[in-house]
Design a protein around this motif. Structure first.
Motif, PDB file in Angstrom:
ATOM      1  N   ALA A   1      24.593  47.299 154.791  1.00 11.33           N
ATOM      2  CA  ALA A   1      25.378  48.280 154.037  1.00 11.33           C
ATOM      3  C   ALA A   1      26.860  47.907 154.035  1.00 11.33           C
ATOM      4  O   ALA A   1      27.545  48.013 153.011  1.00 11.33           O
ATOM      5  N   ASN A   2      27.353  47.466 155.184  1.00 12.81           N
ATOM      6  CA  ASN A   2      28.767  47.082 155.269  1.00 12.81           C
ATOM      7  C   ASN A   2      29.072  45.858 154.414  1.00 12.81           C
ATOM      8  O   ASN A   2      30.104  45.799 153.732  1.00 12.81           O
ATOM      9  N   ILE A   3      28.167  44.887 154.444  1.00 10.91           N
ATOM     10  CA  ILE A   3      28.382  43.672 153.661  1.00 10.91           C
ATOM     11  C   ILE A   3      28.330  43.968 152.169  1.00 10.91           C
ATOM     12  O   ILE A   3      29.148  43.491 151.381  1.00 10.91           O
ATOM     13  N   MET A   4      27.363  44.797 151.756  1.00 14.13           N
ATOM     14  CA  MET A   4      27.220  45.119 150.334  1.00 14.13           C
ATOM     15  C   MET A   4      28.401  45.929 149.809  1.00 14.13           C
ATOM     16  O   MET A   4      28.737  45.847 148.616  1.00 14.13           O
ATOM     17  N   SER A   5      29.041  46.693 150.685  1.00 10.58           N
ATOM     18  CA  SER A   5      30.196  47.466 150.242  1.00 10.58           C
ATOM     19  C   SER A   5      31.347  46.559 149.824  1.00 10.58           C
ATOM     20  O   SER A   5      32.229  46.968 149.059  1.00 10.58           O
ATOM     21  N   ILE A   6      31.339  45.322 150.322  1.00 15.39           N
ATOM     22  CA  ILE A   6      32.386  44.365 149.960  1.00 15.39           C
ATOM     23  C   ILE A   6      32.334  44.074 148.464  1.00 15.39           C
ATOM     24  O   ILE A   6      33.367  43.931 147.806  1.00 15.39           O
ATOM     25  N   ALA A   7      31.102  43.989 147.921  1.00 19.89           N
ATOM     26  CA  ALA A   7      30.960  43.736 146.487  1.00 19.89           C
ATOM     27  C   ALA A   7      31.611  44.849 145.678  1.00 19.89           C
ATOM     28  O   ALA A   7      32.299  44.590 144.674  1.00 19.89           O
ATOM     29  N   GLY A   8      31.411  46.094 146.094  1.00 16.17           N
ATOM     30  CA  GLY A   8      32.038  47.209 145.404  1.00 16.17           C
ATOM     31  C   GLY A   8      33.554  47.153 145.475  1.00 16.17           C
ATOM     32  O   GLY A   8      34.243  47.495 144.508  1.00 16.17           O
ATOM     33  N   PHE A   9      34.073  46.694 146.607  1.00 21.39           N
ATOM     34  CA  PHE A   9      35.524  46.571 146.748  1.00 21.39           C
ATOM     35  C   PHE A   9      36.089  45.520 145.798  1.00 21.39           C
ATOM     36  O   PHE A   9      37.111  45.742 145.136  1.00 21.39           O
ATOM     37  N   PHE A  10      35.416  44.365 145.687  1.00 26.31           N
ATOM     38  CA  PHE A  10      35.920  43.290 144.842  1.00 26.31           C
ATOM     39  C   PHE A  10      35.673  43.550 143.359  1.00 26.31           C
ATOM     40  O   PHE A  10      36.261  42.870 142.503  1.00 26.31           O
ATOM     41  N   LEU A  11      34.816  44.511 143.042  1.00 28.90           N
ATOM     42  CA  LEU A  11      34.631  44.872 141.638  1.00 28.90           C
ATOM     43  C   LEU A  11      35.922  45.425 141.029  1.00 28.90           C
ATOM     44  O   LEU A  11      36.196  45.213 139.842  1.00 28.90           O
ATOM     45  N   ILE A  12      36.705  46.134 141.815  1.00 25.36           N
ATOM     46  CA  ILE A  12      37.919  46.770 141.297  1.00 25.36           C
ATOM     47  C   ILE A  12      38.938  45.729 140.831  1.00 25.36           C
ATOM     48  O   ILE A  12      39.345  45.739 139.658  1.00 25.36           O
ATOM     49  N   PRO A  13      39.369  44.785 141.680  1.00 19.82           N
ATOM     50  CA  PRO A  13      40.291  43.747 141.169  1.00 19.82           C
ATOM     51  C   PRO A  13      39.625  42.824 140.162  1.00 19.82           C
ATOM     52  O   PRO A  13      40.290  42.267 139.288  1.00 19.82           O
ATOM     53  N   GLY A  14      38.291  42.675 140.274  1.00 18.79           N
ATOM     54  CA  GLY A  14      37.575  41.834 139.323  1.00 18.79           C
ATOM     55  C   GLY A  14      37.667  42.356 137.900  1.00 18.79           C
ATOM     56  O   GLY A  14      37.816  41.591 136.943  1.00 18.79           O
ATOM     57  N   LYS A  15      37.597  43.673 137.743  1.00 16.18           N
ATOM     58  CA  LYS A  15      37.712  44.273 136.407  1.00 16.18           C
ATOM     59  C   LYS A  15      39.109  44.065 135.833  1.00 16.18           C
ATOM     60  O   LYS A  15      39.262  43.801 134.633  1.00 16.18           O
ATOM     61  N   LEU A  16      40.120  44.187 136.679  1.00 18.55           N
ATOM     62  CA  LEU A  16      41.488  43.953 136.216  1.00 18.55           C
ATOM     63  C   LEU A  16      41.686  42.484 135.842  1.00 18.55           C
ATOM     64  O   LEU A  16      42.327  42.168 134.834  1.00 18.55           O
ATOM     65  N   LEU A  17      41.129  41.588 136.652  1.00 11.91           N
ATOM     66  CA  LEU A  17      41.227  40.157 136.373  1.00 11.91           C
ATOM     67  C   LEU A  17      40.556  39.824 135.051  1.00 11.91           C
ATOM     68  O   LEU A  17      41.113  39.074 134.226  1.00 11.91           O
TER      69      LEU A  17
ATOM     70  N   VAL B   1      33.138  39.852 141.856  1.00 13.24           N
ATOM     71  CA  VAL B   1      33.955  39.404 140.731  1.00 13.24           C
ATOM     72  C   VAL B   1      33.086  39.220 139.484  1.00 13.24           C
ATOM     73  O   VAL B   1      33.456  39.643 138.382  1.00 13.24           O
ATOM     74  N   GLY B   2      31.941  38.602 139.649  1.00 13.30           N
ATOM     75  CA  GLY B   2      31.058  38.386 138.501  1.00 13.30           C
ATOM     76  C   GLY B   2      30.402  39.654 137.986  1.00 13.30           C
ATOM     77  O   GLY B   2      30.039  39.744 136.811  1.00 13.30           O
ATOM     78  N   GLY B   3      30.288  40.647 138.848  1.00 14.98           N
ATOM     79  CA  GLY B   3      29.614  41.882 138.459  1.00 14.98           C
ATOM     80  C   GLY B   3      30.323  42.686 137.401  1.00 14.98           C
ATOM     81  O   GLY B   3      29.741  43.600 136.804  1.00 14.98           O
ATOM     82  N   VAL B   4      31.586  42.346 137.101  1.00 15.31           N
ATOM     83  CA  VAL B   4      32.330  43.083 136.080  1.00 15.31           C
ATOM     84  C   VAL B   4      31.734  42.878 134.692  1.00 15.31           C
ATOM     85  O   VAL B   4      32.018  43.647 133.760  1.00 15.31           O
ATOM     86  N   LEU B   5      30.917  41.867 134.526  1.00 11.23           N
ATOM     87  CA  LEU B   5      30.282  41.619 133.228  1.00 11.23           C
ATOM     88  C   LEU B   5      29.428  42.805 132.786  1.00 11.23           C
ATOM     89  O   LEU B   5      29.269  43.054 131.591  1.00 11.23           O
ATOM     90  N   ALA B   6      28.889  43.540 133.750  1.00 11.08           N
ATOM     91  CA  ALA B   6      28.003  44.654 133.423  1.00 11.08           C
ATOM     92  C   ALA B   6      28.744  45.843 132.841  1.00 11.08           C
ATOM     93  O   ALA B   6      28.146  46.671 132.146  1.00 11.08           O
ATOM     94  N   THR B   7      30.030  45.943 133.095  1.00 12.27           N
ATOM     95  CA  THR B   7      30.802  47.093 132.599  1.00 12.27           C
ATOM     96  C   THR B   7      31.863  46.640 131.603  1.00 12.27           C
ATOM     97  O   THR B   7      31.705  46.784 130.393  1.00 12.27           O
ATOM     98  N   THR B   8      32.930  46.064 132.129  1.00 14.95           N
ATOM     99  CA  THR B   8      34.016  45.598 131.273  1.00 14.95           C
ATOM    100  C   THR B   8      33.543  44.527 130.308  1.00 14.95           C
ATOM    101  O   THR B   8      33.978  44.488 129.146  1.00 14.95           O
ATOM    102  N   GLY B   9      32.666  43.658 130.769  1.00 20.34           N
ATOM    103  CA  GLY B   9      32.203  42.546 129.944  1.00 20.34           C
ATOM    104  C   GLY B   9      31.462  42.983 128.698  1.00 20.34           C
ATOM    105  O   GLY B   9      31.791  42.574 127.582  1.00 20.34           O
ATOM    106  N   ILE B  10      30.443  43.817 128.855  1.00 21.20           N
ATOM    107  CA  ILE B  10      29.642  44.250 127.713  1.00 21.20           C
ATOM    108  C   ILE B  10      30.506  44.957 126.679  1.00 21.20           C
ATOM    109  O   ILE B  10      30.390  44.706 125.475  1.00 21.20           O
ATOM    110  N   SER B  11      31.385  45.833 127.136  1.00 20.08           N
ATOM    111  CA  SER B  11      32.247  46.576 126.211  1.00 20.08           C
ATOM    112  C   SER B  11      33.184  45.650 125.458  1.00 20.08           C
ATOM    113  O   SER B  11      33.416  45.824 124.253  1.00 20.08           O
TER     114      SER B  11
END
Length: 318
Positions: free
Chosen positions: A152-168, A217-227
């Protein structure tokens, strides 16, 4: 997400990808703190009290949005950000029905049904290497001996990096074009899929943090990317219908690939890692489909320009 992207599409001509990235990053940040708030309310008060508080927050939020937000900036008497600089803006002409200003935006793409089919195939692949992969991460790590709390702790890291990833994603897509930078984000997902398939059983926190950094970082494709891709593949008039079709295919892709990952786990005695090679394959195939869609859309636009130029020349000669 669909509503948010439509509003950004109408209010921004410049920095559209960044605007979508900012708004989705804000919602992502809210998603990271909401569980802590909800847990605190339940533990200190009660579940029923937590439900009432959240309902009140939603009602207040909806009221504020209804009072402040508008679908189109023209209703506020202003142009979209950057709209005054767009070529061929017909400032004096109004729509009779909705009193909207007509914009003729320059674009290098013109999507037809073939482009949309390729895009839908890409989004299906995206669901495979993003949605399905995320759904099985906990099973992958727990099946290789990781403790549930550590997972759970490791997976939460992905959620944290999604935020700057979307801005990037927003910044570099606005600067260099979304399709030209897609390799960065698809590549991050590919690295994560391969790392999960090969080294997720290695009990190294540093290694797994790197893995989820790439996935975040790559996970932003599912939100920002598609739009953002939907903007390139549509016009102002067709964007709503295009993005409304694109978004559900992401979930469909996840539902298709998830059973395949599970089947690989059954065949390998409960090891989910081999299924992530399928996700890696989805990354490669999806990127190729995305590039084909953009190449075809660009050719369509070039043909349209050539035809318009020919008609103008014919008229001039006459």
């Amino acid at each position: 997400m669909i509503t948010l992207s439509i509003i950004c599409r109408n209010w921004f001509v410049k920095h559209r990808a960044l605007s979508i990235g900012i708004f989705t990053a804000i919602t992502g940040f809210a998603g990271t703190i909401n569980p802590q708030i909800i847990t605190a309310l339940i533990e200190n008060y009660s579940f029923s009290f937590e439900v009432r508080v959240m309902a009140l927050v939603f009602v207040i939020g909806a009221a504020i949005c209804a009072l402040i937000l508008r679908d189109n900036p023209v209703s506020r008497g202003v142009y979209p950000l950057g709209g005054e600089d767009v070529a061929y803006v017909e400032k004096a002409e109004k729509e009779e029905e909705n009193n909207d200003v007509k914009f003729k935006e320059n674009t290098e793409f013109k999507a037809d049904i073939r482009c949309h089919i390729l895009m839908l195939a890409f989004i299906l692949c995206l669901g495979g290497f993003n949605y399905a992969a995320w759904s099985h991460f906990s099973l992958v790590y727990m099946s290789t001996g990781w403790d549930a709390a550590d997972v759970a702790n490791i997976m939460s890291i992905a959620g944290f990096f999604l935020i700057p990833g979307k801005l990037l994603f927003g910044v570099i897509s606005d600067r260099f074009a979304a399709h030209k930078t897609a390799w960065i984000f698809v590549g991050c997902c590919l690295v994560s899929m391969l790392m999960t398939a090969t080294v997720s059983g290695v009990h190294s926190y540093v290694l797994q943090i790197i893995n989820f950094l790439f996935y975040g970082v790559g996970g932003v494709l599912a939100t920002t990317g598609i739009s953002t891709y939907a903007i390139d593949m549509s016009t102002r008039e067709t964007y709503k219908s295009v993005v409304a079709v694109y978004v559900p295919f992401y979930s469909i892709g996840g539902m298709i690939v998830s059973p395949i990952i599970g089947r690989f786990a059954d065949l390998s005695g409960g090891d989910y890692r081999p299924g992530y090679f399928v996700c890696a394959g989805c990354c490669v195939v999806g990127y190729m489909l995305l590039m084909l869609a953009y190449r075809l859309a660009r050719k369509n636009k070039q043909k349209e320009i050539a035809m318009e130029t020919g008609v103008m020349e014919t008229g001039t000669e006459a």
